[in-house]
Design a protein around this motif. Structure first.
Motif, PDB file in Angstrom:
ATOM      1  N   ALA A   1      -1.315 -23.321 -51.412  1.00  0.00           N
ATOM      2  CA  ALA A   1      -0.233 -22.805 -52.262  1.00  0.00           C
ATOM      3  C   ALA A   1      -0.702 -22.682 -53.713  1.00  0.00           C
ATOM      4  O   ALA A   1      -0.383 -21.701 -54.401  1.00  0.00           O
ATOM      5  CB  ALA A   1       0.991 -23.707 -52.156  1.00  0.00           C
TER       6      ALA A   1
ATOM      7  N   TYR B   1       6.444 -16.864 -54.376  1.00  0.00           N
ATOM      8  CA  TYR B   1       6.773 -17.792 -53.285  1.00  0.00           C
ATOM      9  C   TYR B   1       5.538 -18.386 -52.611  1.00  0.00           C
ATOM     10  O   TYR B   1       5.428 -18.377 -51.376  1.00  0.00           O
ATOM     11  CB  TYR B   1       7.649 -17.114 -52.230  1.00  0.00           C
ATOM     12  CG  TYR B   1       8.857 -16.409 -52.787  1.00  0.00           C
ATOM     13  CD1 TYR B   1       9.822 -17.121 -53.510  1.00  0.00           C
ATOM     14  CD2 TYR B   1       9.037 -15.044 -52.617  1.00  0.00           C
ATOM     15  CE1 TYR B   1      10.930 -16.474 -54.044  1.00  0.00           C
ATOM     16  CE2 TYR B   1      10.143 -14.391 -53.146  1.00  0.00           C
ATOM     17  CZ  TYR B   1      11.077 -15.102 -53.859  1.00  0.00           C
ATOM     18  OH  TYR B   1      12.172 -14.460 -54.384  1.00  0.00           O
TER      19      TYR B   1
ATOM     20  N   GLU C   1       4.698 -21.380 -52.092  1.00  0.00           N
ATOM     21  CA  GLU C   1       4.985 -22.515 -51.197  1.00  0.00           C
ATOM     22  C   GLU C   1       5.506 -22.060 -49.835  1.00  0.00           C
ATOM     23  O   GLU C   1       5.428 -22.803 -48.854  1.00  0.00           O
ATOM     24  CB  GLU C   1       5.973 -23.503 -51.864  1.00  0.00           C
ATOM     25  CG  GLU C   1       7.349 -22.990 -52.193  1.00  0.00           C
ATOM     26  CD  GLU C   1       7.393 -21.919 -53.303  1.00  0.00           C
ATOM     27  OE1 GLU C   1       8.354 -21.149 -53.312  1.00  0.00           O
ATOM     28  OE2 GLU C   1       6.475 -21.860 -54.143  1.00  0.00           O
ATOM     29  N   GLN C   2       6.037 -20.826 -49.764  1.00  0.00           N
ATOM     30  CA  GLN C   2       6.454 -20.279 -48.461  1.00  0.00           C
ATOM     31  C   GLN C   2       5.304 -19.530 -47.782  1.00  0.00           C
ATOM     32  O   GLN C   2       5.154 -19.570 -46.564  1.00  0.00           O
ATOM     33  CB  GLN C   2       7.632 -19.318 -48.651  1.00  0.00           C
ATOM     34  CG  GLN C   2       8.912 -20.008 -49.092  1.00  0.00           C
ATOM     35  CD  GLN C   2      10.010 -19.001 -49.412  1.00  0.00           C
ATOM     36  OE1 GLN C   2       9.961 -17.854 -48.976  1.00  0.00           O
ATOM     37  NE2 GLN C   2      10.990 -19.424 -50.186  1.00  0.00           N
ATOM     38  N   LYS C   3       4.513 -18.836 -48.591  1.00  0.00           N
ATOM     39  CA  LYS C   3       3.434 -18.030 -48.012  1.00  0.00           C
ATOM     40  C   LYS C   3       2.271 -18.887 -47.515  1.00  0.00           C
ATOM     41  O   LYS C   3       1.614 -18.544 -46.525  1.00  0.00           O
ATOM     42  CB  LYS C   3       2.947 -17.006 -49.038  1.00  0.00           C
ATOM     43  CG  LYS C   3       3.963 -15.900 -49.308  1.00  0.00           C
ATOM     44  CD  LYS C   3       3.498 -14.955 -50.399  1.00  0.00           C
ATOM     45  CE  LYS C   3       4.539 -13.876 -50.697  1.00  0.00           C
ATOM     46  NZ  LYS C   3       4.187 -13.028 -51.849  1.00  0.00           N
TER      47      LYS C   3
ATOM     48  N   ARG D   1       2.688 -20.069 -43.979  1.00  0.00           N
ATOM     49  CA  ARG D   1       2.666 -18.894 -43.093  1.00  0.00           C
ATOM     50  C   ARG D   1       1.234 -18.408 -42.881  1.00  0.00           C
ATOM     51  O   ARG D   1       0.825 -18.077 -41.771  1.00  0.00           O
ATOM     52  CB  ARG D   1       3.510 -17.764 -43.690  1.00  0.00           C
ATOM     53  CG  ARG D   1       5.005 -17.977 -43.493  1.00  0.00           C
ATOM     54  CD  ARG D   1       5.813 -16.963 -44.263  1.00  0.00           C
ATOM     55  NE  ARG D   1       5.447 -15.587 -43.950  1.00  0.00           N
ATOM     56  CZ  ARG D   1       5.763 -14.531 -44.698  1.00  0.00           C
ATOM     57  NH1 ARG D   1       6.458 -14.705 -45.800  1.00  0.00           N
ATOM     58  NH2 ARG D   1       5.415 -13.334 -44.340  1.00  0.00           N
TER      59      ARG D   1
ATOM     60  N   GLY E   1       4.709 -15.364 -38.954  1.00  0.00           N
ATOM     61  CA  GLY E   1       4.748 -14.828 -40.316  1.00  0.00           C
ATOM     62  C   GLY E   1       4.258 -13.399 -40.448  1.00  0.00           C
ATOM     63  O   GLY E   1       4.093 -12.901 -41.558  1.00  0.00           O
TER      64      GLY E   1
END
Ligand code: SF4
Length: 220
Positions: A63, A71, A73-75, A78, A115
């Protein structure tokens, strides 16, 4: 639309711009991120090591590396899940086997990865393997909706609806995709589209309805 946009922006030959894994991971990074920050995030991600290393590092490290993208922390989880799934399924990160698949088989394989959606899958298949699929990003979706090529629908279903209207010719699909992207960035913007400069205005439903005051685009 294809003819008018090509006359306006010129021919765009279908030549892969980067290798398949680069296209796949960069497209995930590109979501809601401009190309400069996407590239910055990708370059820093690759500095962490090979794909095996990136998949096994702490998610916070990944991250941090991709923080130029939105984003992160989301990617990051994924991307790691995608890498792990590819390695489990194939034993390596070589996506060249997709060349031997039909477009539908390729879409099915790629969209089964965690993802990875239909847009990312379509980009990899069209850009890297010249498969006749049509990636629908925010620009393609907005313009084709405004002109009335498709009824009100989301970006996901628009992939199928637009492909059904188009010849299954990868060079044409590529050229139309990249010229729509350019048209969306330069003329048919999200708000205040420059209809006075638009080569599509004579065939545009939104322009017929609103004249030169087409409202901001509302996504389905
Ligand atoms: Fe977009 Fe206006 Fe062109 Fe229609 S006429 S495609 S709304 S810029």
């Amino acid at each position: 639309m294809h003819e008018r946009l090509t006359a306006e922006y010129g021919p765009r030959p279908l030549v892969p711009r980067r290798e398949p894994m680069h296209e796949l991971i960069s497209t995930v990074l590109s979501q809601r991120t401009d190309w400069r920050n996407e590239d910055l995030a990708y370059q820093e991600l690759r500095q962490l090591g090979d794909w095996d290393t990136i998949a096994s590092l702490p998610v916070e490290t990944v991250a941090h590396a991709i923080r130029a993208s939105t984003y992160p922390e989301q990617k990051a989880p994924r991307i790691q899940a995608t890498l792990k799934a590819i390695c489990e399924l194939r034993g390596n990160y070589d996506l060249d086997f997709l060349q031997d698949m039909t477009p539908q088989e390729g879409l099915k394989w790629l969209t089964a990865l965690p993802g990875v959606g239909v847009k990312t899958s379509s980009l990899v298949l069209l850009f890297n393997f010249a498969k006749p699929v049509f990636p629908v990003d925010t620009h393609v979706h907005r313009i084709t909706s405004r002109v009335g090529a498709i009824p009100k629908m989301g970006e996901g279903p628009a992939h199928k609806a637009l492909l059904a209207l188009l010849p299954p010719e990868a060079p044409l699909l590529y050229e139309l995709h990249v010229n729509l992207l350019r048209h969306g960035q330069q003329v048919c913007s999200f708000s205040n589209p420059k209809c006075g400069k638009c080569v599509l205005r004579e065939r545009c439903d939104a322009h017929a309805l609103y004249g030169d005051h087409v409202p901001s685009f509302v996504k389905s």
